[in-house]
Write a protein that holds these residues in place. Structure first.
Motif, PDB file in Angstrom:
ATOM      1  N   GLY A  85       0.915  -1.074   0.085  1.00 44.23           N
ATOM      2  CA  GLY A  85       0.040   0.105   0.058  1.00 44.23           C
ATOM      3  C   GLY A  85       0.635   1.275   0.114  1.00 44.23           C
ATOM      4  N   TYR A  86       1.934   1.130   0.964  1.00 48.54           N
ATOM      5  CA  TYR A  86       2.821   2.376   0.922  1.00 48.54           C
ATOM      6  C   TYR A  86       3.635   2.582  -0.300  1.00 48.54           C
ATOM      7  N   LEU A  87       3.822   1.481  -1.263  1.00 45.54           N
ATOM      8  CA  LEU A  87       4.381   1.489  -2.350  1.00 45.54           C
ATOM      9  C   LEU A  87       3.715   2.218  -3.418  1.00 45.54           C
ATOM     10  N   ILE A  88       2.418   1.636  -3.533  1.00 46.35           N
ATOM     11  CA  ILE A  88       1.331   2.179  -4.488  1.00 46.35           C
ATOM     12  C   ILE A  88       1.188   3.584  -4.168  1.00 46.35           C
ATOM     13  N   ASP A  89       1.148   4.049  -3.006  1.00 47.41           N
ATOM     14  CA  ASP A  89       0.763   5.614  -2.621  1.00 47.41           C
ATOM     15  C   ASP A  89       2.244   6.363  -3.182  1.00 47.41           C
ATOM     16  N   ILE A  90       3.397   5.685  -3.169  1.00 46.15           N
ATOM     17  CA  ILE A  90       4.250   6.451  -3.757  1.00 46.15           C
ATOM     18  C   ILE A  90       4.142   6.669  -5.378  1.00 46.15           C
ATOM     19  N   VAL A  91       3.662   5.513  -6.041  1.00 41.05           N
ATOM     20  CA  VAL A  91       3.439   5.635  -7.448  1.00 41.05           C
ATOM     21  C   VAL A  91       2.514   6.655  -7.748  1.00 41.05           C
ATOM     22  N   ILE A  92       1.281   6.667  -7.092  1.00 42.53           N
ATOM     23  CA  ILE A  92       0.238   7.817  -7.242  1.00 42.53           C
ATOM     24  C   ILE A  92       1.093   9.061  -7.200  1.00 42.53           C
ATOM     25  N   THR A  93       1.681   9.354  -6.224  1.00 38.86           N
ATOM     26  CA  THR A  93       2.490  10.632  -6.219  1.00 38.86           C
ATOM     27  C   THR A  93       3.239  11.201  -7.118  1.00 38.86           C
ATOM     28  N   ALA A  94       4.149  10.013  -7.630  1.00 35.29           N
ATOM     29  CA  ALA A  94       5.030  10.091  -8.771  1.00 35.29           C
ATOM     30  C   ALA A  94       4.243  10.233  -9.999  1.00 35.29           C
ATOM     31  N   PHE A  95       3.041   9.561 -10.232  1.00 31.24           N
ATOM     32  CA  PHE A  95       2.293   9.967 -11.537  1.00 31.24           C
ATOM     33  C   PHE A  95       1.725  11.424 -11.492  1.00 31.24           C
ATOM     34  N   LEU A  96       1.254  11.808 -10.471  1.00 30.81           N
ATOM     35  CA  LEU A  96       0.864  13.128 -10.254  1.00 30.81           C
ATOM     36  C   LEU A  96       2.086  13.974 -10.864  1.00 30.81           C
ATOM     37  N   TYR A  97       3.045  13.951 -10.498  1.00 32.75           N
ATOM     38  CA  TYR A  97       4.361  14.645 -11.008  1.00 32.75           C
ATOM     39  C   TYR A  97       4.495  14.442 -12.492  1.00 32.75           C
ATOM     40  N   GLY A  98       4.671  13.315 -12.735  1.00 31.90           N
ATOM     41  CA  GLY A  98       4.877  13.053 -13.978  1.00 31.90           C
ATOM     42  C   GLY A  98       3.576  13.577 -15.139  1.00 31.90           C
ATOM     43  N   ALA A  99       2.519  13.554 -14.512  1.00 33.71           N
ATOM     44  CA  ALA A  99       1.405  14.152 -15.419  1.00 33.71           C
ATOM     45  C   ALA A  99       1.781  15.849 -15.548  1.00 33.71           C
ATOM     46  N   VAL A 100       2.268  16.595 -14.485  1.00 33.64           N
ATOM     47  CA  VAL A 100       2.522  17.884 -14.600  1.00 33.64           C
ATOM     48  C   VAL A 100       3.470  18.015 -15.874  1.00 33.64           C
ATOM     49  N   VAL A 101       4.704  17.176 -15.991  1.00 37.97           N
ATOM     50  CA  VAL A 101       5.574  17.229 -16.899  1.00 37.97           C
ATOM     51  C   VAL A 101       5.070  16.713 -18.222  1.00 37.97           C
ATOM     52  N   THR A 280      -5.891  23.382 -16.742  1.00 38.08           N
ATOM     53  CA  THR A 280      -6.461  22.952 -15.333  1.00 38.08           C
ATOM     54  C   THR A 280      -5.898  21.411 -14.865  1.00 38.08           C
ATOM     55  N   THR A 281      -5.619  20.668 -15.718  1.00 34.17           N
ATOM     56  CA  THR A 281      -4.876  19.203 -15.333  1.00 34.17           C
ATOM     57  C   THR A 281      -3.638  19.250 -14.973  1.00 34.17           C
ATOM     58  N   ALA A 282      -2.799  20.220 -15.250  1.00 29.84           N
ATOM     59  CA  ALA A 282      -1.421  20.695 -14.644  1.00 29.84           C
ATOM     60  C   ALA A 282      -1.662  21.165 -13.365  1.00 29.84           C
ATOM     61  N   VAL A 283      -2.515  22.169 -13.162  1.00 28.97           N
ATOM     62  CA  VAL A 283      -2.802  22.943 -12.025  1.00 28.97           C
ATOM     63  C   VAL A 283      -3.182  21.942 -10.867  1.00 28.97           C
ATOM     64  N   ALA A 284      -4.163  20.863 -11.224  1.00 29.54           N
ATOM     65  CA  ALA A 284      -4.835  19.895 -10.126  1.00 29.54           C
ATOM     66  C   ALA A 284      -3.372  18.926  -9.798  1.00 29.54           C
ATOM     67  N   CYS A 285      -2.817  18.611 -10.738  1.00 28.44           N
ATOM     68  CA  CYS A 285      -1.655  17.666 -10.485  1.00 28.44           C
ATOM     69  C   CYS A 285      -0.435  18.032  -9.732  1.00 28.44           C
ATOM     70  N   LEU A 286      -0.080  19.306  -9.838  1.00 28.06           N
ATOM     71  CA  LEU A 286       1.022  20.114  -9.345  1.00 28.06           C
ATOM     72  C   LEU A 286       0.877  20.124  -7.770  1.00 28.06           C
ATOM     73  N   TYR A 287      -0.774  20.651  -7.756  1.00 30.30           N
ATOM     74  CA  TYR A 287      -1.233  20.896  -6.286  1.00 30.30           C
ATOM     75  C   TYR A 287      -1.197  19.479  -5.403  1.00 30.30           C
ATOM     76  N   GLY A 288      -1.903  18.609  -6.436  1.00 27.88           N
ATOM     77  CA  GLY A 288      -2.078  17.228  -5.560  1.00 27.88           C
ATOM     78  C   GLY A 288      -0.596  16.746  -5.205  1.00 27.88           C
ATOM     79  N   PHE A 289       0.233  16.792  -6.370  1.00 31.52           N
ATOM     80  CA  PHE A 289       1.503  16.212  -5.756  1.00 31.52           C
ATOM     81  C   PHE A 289       2.359  16.967  -4.725  1.00 31.52           C
ATOM     82  N   GLY A 290       2.346  18.229  -4.604  1.00 26.91           N
ATOM     83  CA  GLY A 290       2.851  19.209  -3.550  1.00 26.91           C
ATOM     84  C   GLY A 290       2.262  18.801  -2.260  1.00 26.91           C
ATOM     85  N   ALA A 291       0.866  18.542  -2.268  1.00 30.59           N
ATOM     86  CA  ALA A 291       0.098  18.231  -1.038  1.00 30.59           C
ATOM     87  C   ALA A 291       0.069  16.769  -0.386  1.00 30.59           C
ATOM     88  N   ARG A 292       0.682  15.974  -1.301  1.00 33.90           N
ATOM     89  CA  ARG A 292       1.001  14.634  -0.631  1.00 33.90           C
ATOM     90  C   ARG A 292       2.340  14.492  -0.317  1.00 33.90           C
TER      91      ARG A 292
END
Length: 387
Positions: A85-101, A280-292
């Motif tokens: 579960g911890y590993l999957i949460d890391i994957v989600i966080t990394a994907f949010l940042y990858g989405a910004v890129v 809007t996608t970039a904004v949501a993902c950058l904020y989501g990444f930072g907040a996690r």
């Protein structure tokens, strides 16, 4: 009747679909790489994802309801255990940042293909606006997601249907066409699975709270409606892409090319909607990444998002189509941990009692004879009658 603790199947479907269909989906590049390059087999793969989105979506909501989870973290830990579960949460966080890129690279592609301007400029403009928004005014932008995404998808589907109608003969002739050498996942059933996987990894954050608020019947209906909606959307875009191959393989944003062939005015409207969707996608993902990573209330939050934006600018130089082909499959493969755990959890809920048959294996001699020839007393009775 809908109550405070029961939301409708329609709201479930719109939330689920809205989470998955973003700017990457609407650009056509995502659908091209995971389905279009396989020709008619890609369309069959879309039938598979229709079922998988429905099944896994319902499974997540069911687990969330059972354990009364109000976020995705308890669900992930329930089905996967603490470590996975911890590993999957890391994957989600990394994907949010990858989405910004990826969105930065996507804006660069739009600047180049639509305005004949530098890709670097497009990426810089997006990341600058995104950073300012995250630091000073995110709430208003996030609320526009519920408006921008439906408009963007309606535009994409309109363009796709029009392109299919005007290129029907070409579409029929191209069904046997394939370009599997360009596929990030080389086998179409696996491509469908990986596509489902990385989308479920993101959608679980929305699906888990929905499970707590919906009845079982509405969860089932909502999941089925979502699967059908996502499948139909992907299918229509794939058909439009196949009606325009191989030309779409030469561009970063396939739907821009298709829109221009349908109508120059429609292309302009699509471009505006796509830019809004990417932003809007970039904004949501950058904020989501930072907040996690760190609390938005922390003084270090702004340093984190500034640094992340600068790094994203340089990473976006890889290119939009390349990032889609690298990032999304990577997250999809990692997400198989979640799908595997979820499948096991769901199967446990539908266990069939085979103990009466397994007991036979504990009595090798008598057990096998019972299994193969029936009850021993009945066998002896038949022998006596025969004699």
């Amino acid at each position: 009747m809908e109550t405070k603790n029961s939301i409708s199947s329609y709201k479930i479907a719109t939330a689920y679909i809205g989470t998955i269909v973003g700017a990457g989906f609407a650009s056509g590049q995502e659908v091209l790489q995971f389905f279009g390059v396989f020709g008619i087999w890609g369309l069959i793969g879309i039938i598979l994802i229709t079922g998988m989105f429905a099944v896994f979506g319902y499974g997540i909501m069911k687990v969330a309801k059972k354990i009364k989870a109000d976020s995705h973290l308890p669900v992930i830990r329930e089905v996967s255990g603490a470590k996975i579960g911890y590993l999957i949460d890391i994957v989600i966080t990394a994907f949010l940042y990858g989405a910004v890129v990826t969105m930065a690279a996507g804006m660069g592609a739009i600047f180049l293909e639509e305005f004949n301007l530098s890709q670097t400029l497009g990426s810089a403009v997006l990341l600058g606006l995104t950073l300012v928004t995250v630091l000073f005014g995110i709430k208003g932008v996030l609320s526009t997601l519920s408006v921008v995404v439906p408009i963007l998808m309606l535009t994409v589907l309109t363009i796709s249907v029009a392109s299919i109608a005007t290129n029907w003969g070409t579409l029929m002739g191209n069904l046997s066409w394939t370009a599997t050498e360009q596929a990030p996942v080389p086998f179409w059933p696996m491509s469908a699975l990986i596509y489902t996987s990385y989308n479920i990894v993101i959608a679980i954050a929305v699906l888990a709270p929905l499970g707590l608020m919906a009845s079982d019947e509405n969860m089932k209906k909502g999941a089925i409606l979502s699967g059908i909606g996502l499948g139909m959307g992907a299918g229509i875009i794939t058909a439009a892409i196949l009606a325009n191959v191989p030309q779409v393989l030469t561009v970063e944003v396939p739907m821009l090319l298709i829109a221009g062939q349908v109508s120059p005015l429609l292309r302009v409207f699509y471009t505006v909607a796509l830019i809004a969707g990417v932003y809007t996608t970039a904004v949501a993902c950058l904020y989501g990444f930072g907040a996690r990573v760190i609390s938005p209330e922390s003084v270090n939050f702004k340093y984190l998002v500034v640094g992340a934006s600068v790094i994203a600018f340089f990473l976006s130089g890889v290119g939009f189509s390349s990032l889609v082909g690298i990032l999304f499959p990577a997250v999809g493969y990692a997400g198989l941990l979640l799908l595997g755990s979820l499948t096991y959890t769901m199967l446990k809920g539908y266990q069939v009692n085979f103990s009466q048959y397994f007991n036979l294996w504990r009595l090798p001699g008598v057990g096998y004879r019972k299994l193969l020839t029936g009850n021993e007393k009945e066998q002896n009775k038949r022998r006596r009658n025969k004699n």
